[in-house]
Design a protein around this motif. Structure first.
Motif: not given
Length: 309
Positions: A141, A202-203, A65-67, A161, A62-63
């Motif tokens: 972000e 993050f999460k 994908t985020t960056i 986050v 997931d991280f």
């Protein structure tokens, strides 16, 4: 239990850490922690980590994908820490920083908040001069707090986050550090290591994010494979000297590539026919690169001359 004992003994023997364990056991018994306390807490952490690894892999994905939308990036890489590496780090931290309560009393309930690199990410850039664009995107972000704690990480906040520890830019001797002023904390690195480090919440997991160039990554990969945490290797003396030379060479290569990027965008030089004219700023940059290359050659010649033939 017998499987764990066999695993633990093999891990400690393979990494020549038996003396460290003996020393820790002595200190732990003095404090009343009981016998083989390090082994006991490592087994508890092992069990917890194995059960949580699937969740960590999901957070890693997931991280990433985020960056993935960060600009000017050559490539991304990531990993969830291997359990062997995790346990060895805990042993080292307890041995080296026993006076620090957070490491001395580390447990299955605290290790995820004490260690910031259970998940690690690398953002690899083409050129040194691109770091600030990536930094700005990360701050956008993952917001920074008004102030950072003197020690440790900012606790997780459900659903949020953010950057949990003050970011650091590691730089090599002789680097121009004015580029970091007012933007990121700068720290010299004795090995000439260049990288920007961030700890991000993050999460409800702390993720260590490193930003560096392809040249920095080449040196770091070689150093990590053959030198870092490999003091027991019989040829560590030679490898330690060679990694210092390689660091100097790759830093110089990075500087040349950055100069080429600047020249492409009409800085430093102008060409006319077969002639290349350089301005004062470009002249200074060239002198710095020549000096750096000369020092690299001096270091290599010194290494060679000291060899017994």
């Amino acid at each position: 239990m017998s499987d764990w004992n066999q695993y633990w003994d093999s891990l400690i023997d393979d990494h020549k850490m038996k003396a460290d364990i003996v020393s820790l056991n002595e200190q732990d018994e003095i404090r009343g922690y009981g016998k083989e306390h390090t082994k006991k807490i490592c087994q508890e952490i092992y069990d917890d980590f194995i059960s949580a690894k699937k969740g960590h892999k999901s957070v890693e994905s997931d991280f990433l994908t985020t960056i993935s939308g960060l600009k000017n990036v050559h490539s991304f890489s990531s990993r969830v820490k291997e359990v062997d590496s995790l346990l060895l780090k805990i042993v080292r931290k307890r041995k080296e920083q026993y006076a620090d309560k957070k490491y001395r009393d580390i447990s299955a309930g605290t290790y995820k908040t004490v260690l910031g690199d259970i998940i690690g990410m690398r953002v690899i850039l083409h050129y040194q001069g691109q770091w600030q664009d990536v930094h700005n995107d990360l701050i956008s972000e993952f917001p920074e707090p008004k102030e950072y704690p003197a020690k440790g990480f900012i606790p997780h906040r459900e659903g949020e986050v953010f950057i949990a520890e003050e970011p650091v830019a590691y730089y090599a001797p002789g680097d121009d550090i004015s580029q970091f002023e007012g933007i990121i904390k700068a720290k010299p690195h004795k090995k000439g290591y260049r990288s920007k480090h961030y700890i991000i919440s993050f999460k409800n997991v702390y993720i260590e994010l490193q930003v560096r160039t392809i040249y920095d990554e080449a040196w770091s990969d070689c150093d990590h494979t053959y030198v870092y945490k490999n003091e027991a290797n019989p040829n560590n003396l030679a490898l330690s000297q060679l990694t210092g030379i390689l660091s100097k060479v790759t830093n110089t290569a990075s500087d040349i590539s950055e100069m080429m990027r600047s020249i492409y965008y009409n800085r430093y030089v102008s060409c006319s026919g077969n002639r290349i004219a350089v301005d004062n700023e470009g002249d200074e940059k060239m002198k710095e690169i020549i000096t750096s290359l000369s020092k690299s050659l001096e270091m290599l010649n010194r290494f060679y001359s000291d060899l017994e033939k």
